[in-house]
Write a protein that holds these residues in place. Structure first.
Motif, mmCIF file in Angstrom:
data_model
loop_
_atom_site.group_PDB
_atom_site.id
_atom_site.type_symbol
_atom_site.label_atom_id
_atom_site.label_comp_id
_atom_site.label_asym_id
_atom_site.label_seq_id
_atom_site.Cartn_x
_atom_site.Cartn_y
_atom_site.Cartn_z
ATOM 1 N N ILE A 304 0.842 -1.196 0.000
ATOM 2 C CA ILE A 304 0.000 0.000 0.000
ATOM 3 C C ILE A 304 0.876 1.243 0.000
ATOM 4 C CG2 ILE A 304 -1.819 1.261 1.224
ATOM 5 C CD1 ILE A 304 -2.631 -1.469 2.427
ATOM 6 N N TYR A 305 0.793 1.997 -1.085
ATOM 7 C CA TYR A 305 1.538 3.244 -1.205
ATOM 8 C C TYR A 305 0.587 4.432 -1.314
ATOM 9 C CZ TYR A 305 5.033 -0.242 -2.396
ATOM 10 O OH TYR A 305 5.857 -1.352 -2.372
ATOM 11 N N GLY A 306 -0.714 4.141 -1.452
ATOM 12 C CA GLY A 306 -1.733 5.177 -1.550
ATOM 13 C C GLY A 306 -2.597 5.214 -0.306
ATOM 14 N N SER A 307 -3.871 5.584 -0.454
ATOM 15 C CA SER A 307 -4.794 5.755 0.671
ATOM 16 C C SER A 307 -5.898 4.709 0.620
ATOM 17 C CB SER A 307 -5.410 7.158 0.629
ATOM 18 O OG SER A 307 -6.397 7.303 1.640
ATOM 19 N N VAL A 308 -6.120 4.046 1.756
ATOM 20 C CA VAL A 308 -7.161 3.018 1.865
ATOM 21 C C VAL A 308 -8.012 3.328 3.093
ATOM 22 C CG1 VAL A 308 -7.646 0.558 2.168
ATOM 23 C CG2 VAL A 308 -5.694 1.286 0.773
ATOM 24 N N LYS A 309 -9.324 3.481 2.893
ATOM 25 C CA LYS A 309 -10.237 3.759 3.999
ATOM 26 C C LYS A 309 -11.479 2.879 3.888
ATOM 27 C CE LYS A 309 -8.979 8.688 4.396
ATOM 28 N NZ LYS A 309 -9.494 10.094 4.354
ATOM 29 N N GLY A 310 -11.873 2.325 5.024
ATOM 30 C CA GLY A 310 -13.122 1.565 5.087
ATOM 31 C C GLY A 310 -13.221 0.468 4.048
ATOM 32 N N SER A 311 -12.141 -0.267 3.817
ATOM 33 C CA SER A 311 -12.110 -1.250 2.738
ATOM 34 C C SER A 311 -11.510 -2.573 3.196
ATOM 35 C CB SER A 311 -11.302 -0.697 1.557
ATOM 36 O OG SER A 311 -11.916 0.477 1.028
ATOM 37 N N VAL A 312 -11.734 -3.606 2.393
ATOM 38 C CA VAL A 312 -11.193 -4.943 2.658
ATOM 39 C C VAL A 312 -10.311 -5.329 1.487
ATOM 40 C CG1 VAL A 312 -11.727 -7.362 3.078
ATOM 41 C CG2 VAL A 312 -13.210 -5.573 4.032
ATOM 42 N N LEU A 313 -9.024 -5.568 1.767
ATOM 43 C CA LEU A 313 -8.047 -5.916 0.734
ATOM 44 C C LEU A 313 -7.607 -7.357 0.904
ATOM 45 C CD1 LEU A 313 -8.066 -2.807 0.503
ATOM 46 C CD2 LEU A 313 -5.575 -2.889 0.274
ATOM 47 N N SER A 314 -7.725 -8.136 -0.159
ATOM 48 C CA SER A 314 -7.318 -9.538 -0.146
ATOM 49 C C SER A 314 -5.826 -9.674 -0.405
ATOM 50 C CB SER A 314 -8.113 -10.317 -1.202
ATOM 51 O OG SER A 314 -9.493 -10.318 -0.898
ATOM 52 N N ALA A 315 -5.354 -10.902 -0.386
ATOM 53 C CA ALA A 315 -3.927 -11.178 -0.503
ATOM 54 C C ALA A 315 -3.359 -10.686 -1.828
ATOM 55 C CB ALA A 315 -3.677 -12.677 -0.358
ATOM 56 N N GLY A 316 -2.177 -10.095 -1.756
ATOM 57 C CA GLY A 316 -1.445 -9.728 -2.953
ATOM 58 C C GLY A 316 -1.929 -8.496 -3.673
ATOM 59 N N VAL A 317 -2.769 -7.689 -3.044
ATOM 60 C CA VAL A 317 -3.279 -6.461 -3.668
ATOM 61 C C VAL A 317 -2.215 -5.369 -3.596
ATOM 62 C CG1 VAL A 317 -4.946 -4.570 -3.357
ATOM 63 C CG2 VAL A 317 -5.718 -6.964 -3.324
ATOM 64 N N VAL A 318 -2.130 -4.574 -4.666
ATOM 65 C CA VAL A 318 -1.207 -3.444 -4.707
ATOM 66 C C VAL A 318 -1.995 -2.158 -4.927
ATOM 67 C CG1 VAL A 318 0.743 -2.374 -5.900
ATOM 68 C CG2 VAL A 318 0.671 -4.862 -5.600
ATOM 69 N N ILE A 319 -1.794 -1.184 -4.032
ATOM 70 C CA ILE A 319 -2.392 0.139 -4.166
ATOM 71 C C ILE A 319 -1.246 1.117 -4.401
ATOM 72 C CG2 ILE A 319 -3.918 1.863 -3.135
ATOM 73 C CD1 ILE A 319 -5.228 -0.904 -3.519
#
Length: 396
Positions: A304-319
């Motif tokens: 995660i290099y960006g912004s994540v709010k109120g979310s569900v991220l599964s394995a191996g996700v790239v932001i």
């Protein structure tokens, strides 16, 4: 084989057409859920935690990934020599071989599997609900009531009752009437699609149902009404915990948002009732210097290099840096590229959201990007829209 008190038969062959692009190549129970799980993990974990060590999983539609995911059953401690988890597809046997024509027919075609364990009781489950339930308590109620069938029920809002099978019961819980999706329901006790049958009664009614050419071969439409007509002992088992039918895009998104409430509607951290799953075996998640995560679930392997709010991220996700993800579900191995904004959306597996894309909105329906879809840089997906590579090609 030795007699088992109860075995489970898990109906996992549904197409799940209301989930749109998510089930084009997957059966509904194989759809990812909650970051590191799939929907089928919940009933399988319930079986393990309830002491049920023999489970037949009845597959039909797009079974490949589900079969691969279940494997030997070791992830749920169901790789046993005297039991375990077994994938049971439809099979052709002489002139009578056919696909499962209904829920009751699916069980009927597997009577041979059940009989080899000579169980006293059979638990029948759906593979597409999110809930945590101790089936041993339901069995104790079934035995105490000397029931022929016990049906798990839970109250639903009265306005939702016409969408369910509704049980009308006496004070002792005995069912005297069953209404399938009634226009004017007499109660709001909805069937959860969880049944315990005394096996000899189940076999009797399945054999009779199979011999009836007019039958739809369905528990709700045929087996249960026929048992009521014959004055069999039908009882309701009241379940008061969290239960969600994740059969639509909106309900699947809502169930994910329920995980982020404080306290969560369904607690995935409860060590007393763990939800088991096949591990993705990835390194710990990483949050970069400019990365920001707020009130979210982030699974291993994420970057995660960006912004994540109120979310569900599964394995191996790239932001990527500058990307914004809010109130969304990002499924395994997907990437949201720099400057993209994703709101109130579900991004399926292996998707790529191009740089500067806009997916979803602050309000309205849930946007959906299908498996393996690559959105071109700057592309817009409106609230409630569904896109995949095919529709992108058609739109050119």
């Amino acid at each position: 084989m030795r007699n088992k008190q109860m075995i489970a038969m898990l109906l996992a062959g549904g197409q799940g057409s209301r989930l749109g692009l998510l089930t084009r190549v997957n059966a509904k129970p194989a759809v990812p859920f909650g970051g590191r799980y799939r929907i089928i993990d919940f009933p399988l974990s319930n079986c393990t935690n309830s002491g049920i060590d023999t489970v037949g999983v009845l597959t039909q539609y797009q079974p490949l990934e589900l079969n691969s995911y279940i494997g030997s059953g070791a992830s749920w401690d169901l790789d046993l020599s005297g039991g375990g988890v077994f994938v049971l597809p439809p099979y052709v046997q002489g002139s009578e071989g056919r696909w499962y024509s209904g829920t009751a027919n699916a069980i009927y075609q597997n009577l041979g599997f059940i009989e080899q364990y000579d169980p006293e009781y059979v638990l029948i489950l759906s593979g597409d609900h999110i809930y945590k339930m101790d089936y041993s308590r339901m069995l104790a109620s079934h035995i105490q009531n000397k029931a022929d069938i016990t049906i798990a029920v839970r109250p639903v809002p009265w306005e939702d009752a016409p969408s369910f099978g509704i049980m009308n019961t006496r004070e002792d819980g005995r069912i005297f009437e069953f209404e399938e999706k009634p226009a004017q329901p007499k109660s709001n006790l909805a069937s959860m699609g969880v049944y315990i049958f005394t096996f000899d009664k189940l076999k009797q009614y399945l054999v009779a149902d199979n011999a009836d050419p007019k039958s739809k071969n369905d528990f709700g439409k045929n087996i249960i009404p026929n048992m009521l007509k014959d004055d069999m002992r039908l009882y309701a088992y009241a379940f008061e915990g969290y239960w969600k039918d994740v059969g639509t895009i909106m309900s699947l998104w809502e169930a994910h948002m329920d995980l982020l409430k404080n306290p969560p509607e369904v607690d995935l951290n409860d060590a007393r009732w763990p939800v088991y799953a096949k591990s993705p075996i990835m390194p710990p998640h990483f949050i970069g210097e400019n990365g920001h995560v707020e009130n979210s679930m982030v699974t291993e392997g994420c970057e995660i290099y960006g912004s994540v709010k109120g979310s569900v991220l599964s394995a191996g996700v790239v932001i990527e840096e500058g990307a914004v993800v809010e109130d969304s579900v990002i499924m395994p191995l997907s990437t949201v590229k720099a400057g993209a904004v994703v709101k109130r959306s579900i991004i399926a597996e292996n998707a790529v959201i191009g740089a500067g894309c806009r997916v979803g909105a602050d309000k309205g329906g849930i946007a959906l990007v299908g498996d393996d879809t690559v959105l071109p840089d700057g592309y817009t997906v409106k609230a409630g829209a569904q896109v995949n590579n095919e529709t992108l090609e058609e739109a050119k």
